[in-house]
Scaffold this motif. Sequence first.
Motif, PDB file in Angstrom:
ATOM      1  N   GLY A 200      32.103  58.455  49.437  1.00  0.00           N
ATOM      2  CA  GLY A 200      32.049  57.351  50.456  1.00  0.00           C
ATOM      3  C   GLY A 200      30.711  57.452  51.371  1.00  0.00           C
ATOM      4  O   GLY A 200      29.913  57.973  51.036  1.00  0.00           O
ATOM      5  N   ALA A 201      31.041  56.941  52.496  1.00  0.00           N
ATOM      6  CA  ALA A 201      29.793  56.451  53.420  1.00  0.00           C
ATOM      7  C   ALA A 201      29.533  57.581  54.088  1.00  0.00           C
ATOM      8  O   ALA A 201      28.357  58.036  53.971  1.00  0.00           O
ATOM      9  N   LYS A 206      34.932  63.014  56.607  1.00  0.00           N
ATOM     10  CA  LYS A 206      35.626  64.110  55.413  1.00  0.00           C
ATOM     11  C   LYS A 206      35.203  65.509  55.743  1.00  0.00           C
ATOM     12  O   LYS A 206      35.669  66.297  54.616  1.00  0.00           O
ATOM     13  N   GLY A 224      28.125  59.414  46.682  1.00  0.00           N
ATOM     14  CA  GLY A 224      28.201  58.702  47.844  1.00  0.00           C
ATOM     15  C   GLY A 224      27.256  58.743  48.857  1.00  0.00           C
ATOM     16  O   GLY A 224      26.156  59.608  48.284  1.00  0.00           O
ATOM     17  N   ALA A 225      26.957  58.124  49.758  1.00  0.00           N
ATOM     18  CA  ALA A 225      26.069  58.245  50.902  1.00  0.00           C
ATOM     19  C   ALA A 225      26.082  59.864  51.574  1.00  0.00           C
ATOM     20  O   ALA A 225      24.984  60.380  51.697  1.00  0.00           O
ATOM     21  N   MET A 294      19.091  55.326  48.626  1.00  0.00           N
ATOM     22  CA  MET A 294      20.080  55.698  47.439  1.00  0.00           C
ATOM     23  C   MET A 294      21.252  54.761  47.775  1.00  0.00           C
ATOM     24  O   MET A 294      22.083  55.167  48.629  1.00  0.00           O
ATOM     25  N   PRO A 320      34.081  56.307  46.991  1.00  0.00           N
ATOM     26  CA  PRO A 320      33.360  55.945  45.734  1.00  0.00           C
ATOM     27  C   PRO A 320      31.864  56.620  45.649  1.00  0.00           C
ATOM     28  O   PRO A 320      31.396  57.163  46.762  1.00  0.00           O
ATOM     29  N   GLY A 322      29.269  55.112  45.003  1.00  0.00           N
ATOM     30  CA  GLY A 322      27.870  54.347  45.633  1.00  0.00           C
ATOM     31  C   GLY A 322      28.501  53.064  46.059  1.00  0.00           C
ATOM     32  O   GLY A 322      29.805  53.040  46.412  1.00  0.00           O
ATOM     33  N   VAL A 323      27.727  52.251  46.443  1.00  0.00           N
ATOM     34  CA  VAL A 323      28.077  50.839  46.994  1.00  0.00           C
ATOM     35  C   VAL A 323      28.575  50.232  45.822  1.00  0.00           C
ATOM     36  O   VAL A 323      28.063  49.032  45.512  1.00  0.00           O
ATOM     37  N   GLU A 325      30.809  47.853  45.907  1.00  0.00           N
ATOM     38  CA  GLU A 325      31.084  46.312  45.922  1.00  0.00           C
ATOM     39  C   GLU A 325      29.777  45.401  45.495  1.00  0.00           C
ATOM     40  O   GLU A 325      30.095  44.322  45.241  1.00  0.00           O
ATOM     41  N   GLY A 354      42.420  57.273  49.149  1.00  0.00           N
ATOM     42  CA  GLY A 354      41.463  56.709  49.802  1.00  0.00           C
ATOM     43  C   GLY A 354      41.450  55.280  49.607  1.00  0.00           C
ATOM     44  O   GLY A 354      41.630  54.857  48.260  1.00  0.00           O
ATOM     45  N   GLY A 355      41.587  54.298  50.627  1.00  0.00           N
ATOM     46  CA  GLY A 355      41.752  53.023  50.306  1.00  0.00           C
ATOM     47  C   GLY A 355      40.296  52.352  49.252  1.00  0.00           C
ATOM     48  O   GLY A 355      40.921  51.510  48.493  1.00  0.00           O
ATOM     49  N   ASP A 356      39.210  52.619  49.781  1.00  0.00           N
ATOM     50  CA  ASP A 356      38.136  52.028  49.033  1.00  0.00           C
ATOM     51  C   ASP A 356      38.190  52.548  47.628  1.00  0.00           C
ATOM     52  O   ASP A 356      37.985  51.695  46.517  1.00  0.00           O
ATOM     53  N   SER A 357      38.612  53.589  47.288  1.00  0.00           N
ATOM     54  CA  SER A 357      38.517  54.389  45.761  1.00  0.00           C
ATOM     55  C   SER A 357      39.470  53.494  45.125  1.00  0.00           C
ATOM     56  O   SER A 357      39.572  53.368  44.024  1.00  0.00           O
TER      57      SER A 357
HETATM   58  P1  ADP Z   1      37.733  55.774  51.162  1.00  0.00           P
HETATM   59  O1  ADP Z   1      38.316  54.370  51.499  1.00  0.00           O
HETATM   60  O2  ADP Z   1      38.026  55.528  49.468  1.00  0.00           O
HETATM   61  O3  ADP Z   1      38.140  56.977  51.563  1.00  0.00           O
HETATM   62  P2  ADP Z   1      35.275  55.459  52.238  1.00  0.00           P
HETATM   63  O4  ADP Z   1      35.725  54.591  53.157  1.00  0.00           O
HETATM   64  O5  ADP Z   1      34.930  56.802  52.802  1.00  0.00           O
HETATM   65  O6  ADP Z   1      36.179  55.681  51.062  1.00  0.00           O
HETATM   66  O7  ADP Z   1      33.887  55.017  51.803  1.00  0.00           O
HETATM   67  C1  ADP Z   1      33.722  53.575  51.000  1.00  0.00           C
HETATM   68  C2  ADP Z   1      32.600  53.093  51.355  1.00  0.00           C
HETATM   69  O8  ADP Z   1      31.234  54.085  50.976  1.00  0.00           O
HETATM   70  C3  ADP Z   1      32.129  51.940  50.617  1.00  0.00           C
HETATM   71  O9  ADP Z   1      32.314  50.700  51.356  1.00  0.00           O
HETATM   72  C4  ADP Z   1      30.753  52.146  49.973  1.00  0.00           C
HETATM   73  O10 ADP Z   1      29.844  50.940  49.974  1.00  0.00           O
HETATM   74  C5  ADP Z   1      30.057  53.078  50.750  1.00  0.00           C
HETATM   75  N1  ADP Z   1      28.968  53.851  50.131  1.00  0.00           N
HETATM   76  C6  ADP Z   1      29.282  54.634  48.917  1.00  0.00           C
HETATM   77  N2  ADP Z   1      28.007  55.368  48.778  1.00  0.00           N
HETATM   78  C7  ADP Z   1      27.233  54.686  49.499  1.00  0.00           C
HETATM   79  C8  ADP Z   1      25.522  54.804  49.632  1.00  0.00           C
HETATM   80  N3  ADP Z   1      25.042  55.534  48.795  1.00  0.00           N
HETATM   81  N4  ADP Z   1      25.106  54.090  50.711  1.00  0.00           N
HETATM   82  C9  ADP Z   1      25.992  53.557  51.562  1.00  0.00           C
HETATM   83  N5  ADP Z   1      27.181  53.183  51.448  1.00  0.00           N
HETATM   84  C10 ADP Z   1      27.759  54.033  50.516  1.00  0.00           C
END
Ligand code: ADP
Length: 399
Positions: A200-201, A206, A224-225, A294, A320, A322-323, A325, A354-357
Amino acid sequence: MDKKTVRDLGADQLRGKRALVRVDFNVPLDERQAVSDDTRIRAALPTIEFLLDKGARVVLLSHLGRPKGKPEQKYSLEPVSRRLQQLLPKKRVCFVESTDTDEALKATHDATTDVLLLENTRFLGGEEKNDPRLARGLAELGDLFVNDAFGSAHRAHASTEGLAHHLRPAVAGLLMEAELEYLGKALTAPKRPFVAILGGAKISGKIDVIENMLPKVDRMLVGGAMACTFFRAMGLETGKSLVEEDRIEMAKAMLERAGTKLVLPDDAVVAPSLEAAGRARPVSRNAIPRDEAMFDVGPATRTRFQKEIESAKTVIWNGPMGVFETPPFDAGTASVAQAMASATKRGAITIVGGGDSAAAVAQLGLEGNMTHVSTGGGASLEFLEGKTLPGVAALDDRD
Ligand code: ADP
Ligand code: MG
């Protein structure tokens, strides 16, 4: 689980009774006000059907969106009731525009209705304030309370936590039960090796998950970031990657404590910007260019993570890699999802929170290949943080 569920109720507690059920029908609506994704409605069907089968009538409460304590047409649950009627073709589903008036109360006593859906609870001023007066009013609408809204269980609102103090029995629905079973068992008695994957971002959202889970897991894979903040803690160049400067010191301390349990990416997929995705390429984590960022984990990391996942007996994934989307930055996320799908086939317990996962897994069509995909983003996160969810705590304990 130490909380009573609908299964613990006797036949006489259900037959002819009005079961007031808090569900999570917080679904997306399209421009034409139609339900564009009915996953959450379908997730509540087992509980609704269970209660109907036992001869109860079902009165449903839910919120949708974020109206500010007063009616707003675009957040009406009316389109949801139409969808619910399609999903229950043999039952009579009715919608009541108001929640705490005589009209609603009268409708709950109409024996020709099988399922009654009341208007958005957040149209009521007292809902988010957990006003006991509102909770008492809502309690009049049922003979027993069933909370099946796992996605709202981390909030103490009148229709979630408050109601349970005014209406007994107060028990968990089948969806709530499944969520607590899978997430709870994974945290308290996991089959090992137990692997957590976090991404995730932001690391800041977290930290508590990492702190709570690190002692319990055998491996924690980080993508993730979030990984970039750890890279900086290791003294690596991260270029234009998303880094939380104010968390670098904390990441350093965490790395020291975690030892070999915490696995960071070996390589990264970088590009000058998201718009320049065509110039994406893999580099070693030691070679992230100063003017690039990255956006995904690299191929070596995908292989490493896949191996860890494939040898695990319990896997929990949140965030996630990475990005996802923006292709090709979805490759890391897709590879984790696929590895988890084959782990499930081998008999491992695989859980996505997690919503995005969850959205990424759905996008890949792999929902059915996981042991459990949590319907509650924020709630599952708080659960993994080790927090007590107020909506659950207020329910009746098992004797
Ligand atoms: P979840 O909803 O599953 O808990 P998060 O909301 O924490 O996940 O994170 C999801 C977001 O993280 C996504 O929109 C994704 O684009 C972003 N993300 C993942 N990796 C990167 C990265 N390397 N750089 C920027 N954004 C990232
Ligand atoms: Mg998210």
